[in-house]
Scaffold this motif. Sequence first.
Motif, PDB file in Angstrom:
ATOM      1  N   GLU A 140      26.430  40.319  48.945  1.00 35.69           N
ATOM      2  CA  GLU A 140      27.523  39.972  50.190  1.00 35.69           C
ATOM      3  C   GLU A 140      28.739  39.871  49.392  1.00 35.69           C
ATOM      4  N   ILE A 141      29.870  40.386  50.239  1.00 36.64           N
ATOM      5  CA  ILE A 141      31.454  40.040  49.848  1.00 36.64           C
ATOM      6  C   ILE A 141      31.798  39.090  50.673  1.00 36.64           C
ATOM      7  N   PRO A 142      31.681  37.874  50.257  1.00 32.06           N
ATOM      8  CA  PRO A 142      32.232  36.839  51.117  1.00 32.06           C
ATOM      9  C   PRO A 142      33.605  36.542  51.458  1.00 32.06           C
ATOM     10  N   VAL A 164      27.001  34.514  41.636  1.00 29.70           N
ATOM     11  CA  VAL A 164      28.677  34.645  42.124  1.00 29.70           C
ATOM     12  C   VAL A 164      29.156  35.486  40.655  1.00 29.70           C
ATOM     13  N   ARG A 177      20.877  35.568  46.757  1.00 31.41           N
ATOM     14  CA  ARG A 177      21.790  36.467  47.287  1.00 31.41           C
ATOM     15  C   ARG A 177      22.784  36.345  45.959  1.00 31.41           C
ATOM     16  N   CYS A 225      22.410  31.260  44.637  1.00 29.17           N
ATOM     17  CA  CYS A 225      23.256  32.496  44.788  1.00 29.17           C
ATOM     18  C   CYS A 225      23.874  32.763  43.290  1.00 29.17           C
ATOM     19  N   LEU A 283      26.800  37.315  45.006  1.00 29.10           N
ATOM     20  CA  LEU A 283      28.101  37.498  45.897  1.00 29.10           C
ATOM     21  C   LEU A 283      29.028  38.127  44.998  1.00 29.10           C
ATOM     22  N   LEU A 289      36.835  36.302  42.952  1.00 31.08           N
ATOM     23  CA  LEU A 289      36.522  35.182  43.875  1.00 31.08           C
ATOM     24  C   LEU A 289      36.962  33.860  43.155  1.00 31.08           C
ATOM     25  N   ASP A 333      34.722  31.193  53.822  1.00 33.37           N
ATOM     26  CA  ASP A 333      33.328  31.141  54.010  1.00 33.37           C
ATOM     27  C   ASP A 333      32.734  29.669  53.008  1.00 33.37           C
ATOM     28  N   VAL A 356      34.857  29.399  49.463  1.00 32.51           N
ATOM     29  CA  VAL A 356      35.604  30.257  49.068  1.00 32.51           C
ATOM     30  C   VAL A 356      37.029  30.427  49.328  1.00 32.51           C
TER      31      VAL A 356
END
Length: 233
Positions: free
Chosen positions: A82-84, A31, A54, A29, A56, A117, A88, A99
Amino acid sequence: FMLVDTGLDETEDVVWEYLKDVGVSKLKCLVATHPDKDHIGGADMVLLKVPTERLLVSPISKDSSYYEAMMRTADMISVPVEIPQVGDSWQLGEASVTVIGPGEAALETEDKNEGSLILYISYRDVAFLLMGDAKNVSEKELMRSGFDISADVIKVGHHGSKKASSFDFVKKVSPQIAVISCGYKEGETLPDSKTLDTLMFLGVRTYRTDLDGTIVVSTNGEQINVMTENPRN
């Protein structure tokens, strides 16, 4: 591998060369802690050059060319965005990533920095706390959240400004090591002396990119090793 933030677009080659040097060929991922240019300016480059499972992103977006470039690139190459949510978590090899921010109070400010985040990463007996550009509202929320925020290493919030790293928060985290990303702007006055005084008073060994250059913190889950580009005497 996971990459948290990408720096400015004008320094994206530095990020790309480093990823190659350490053997990163794929990201579980990427971020993007929040939509400021100094955190996501090189995100579109990373997405184009490194296969990424992915992306984030923070709940708070920004109408800017670099944010749009990141999102457009992710859509073009079919990287899920994605918006965690707080709580999560996922595994990264043997490490666990959770998170823990931003919470409701931080989001209510509608401040993109408070909307960062915030990640808590644990590997065996060692924990890292990555604060993005989160400031005092997020810190207060974390202290009453019920999460274990004690960490051996903290990536200091908001480049060491006086709006973050309150005495009570740093004491609660109780880190051995602090890392401050700063000095990318000519004439920048960060980190603030108040933050540095807090870290010194609490006995936290502090590294900063304006003095130390590239800072690499590694661990085997028990010991922590720090290497810097510019070793200090």
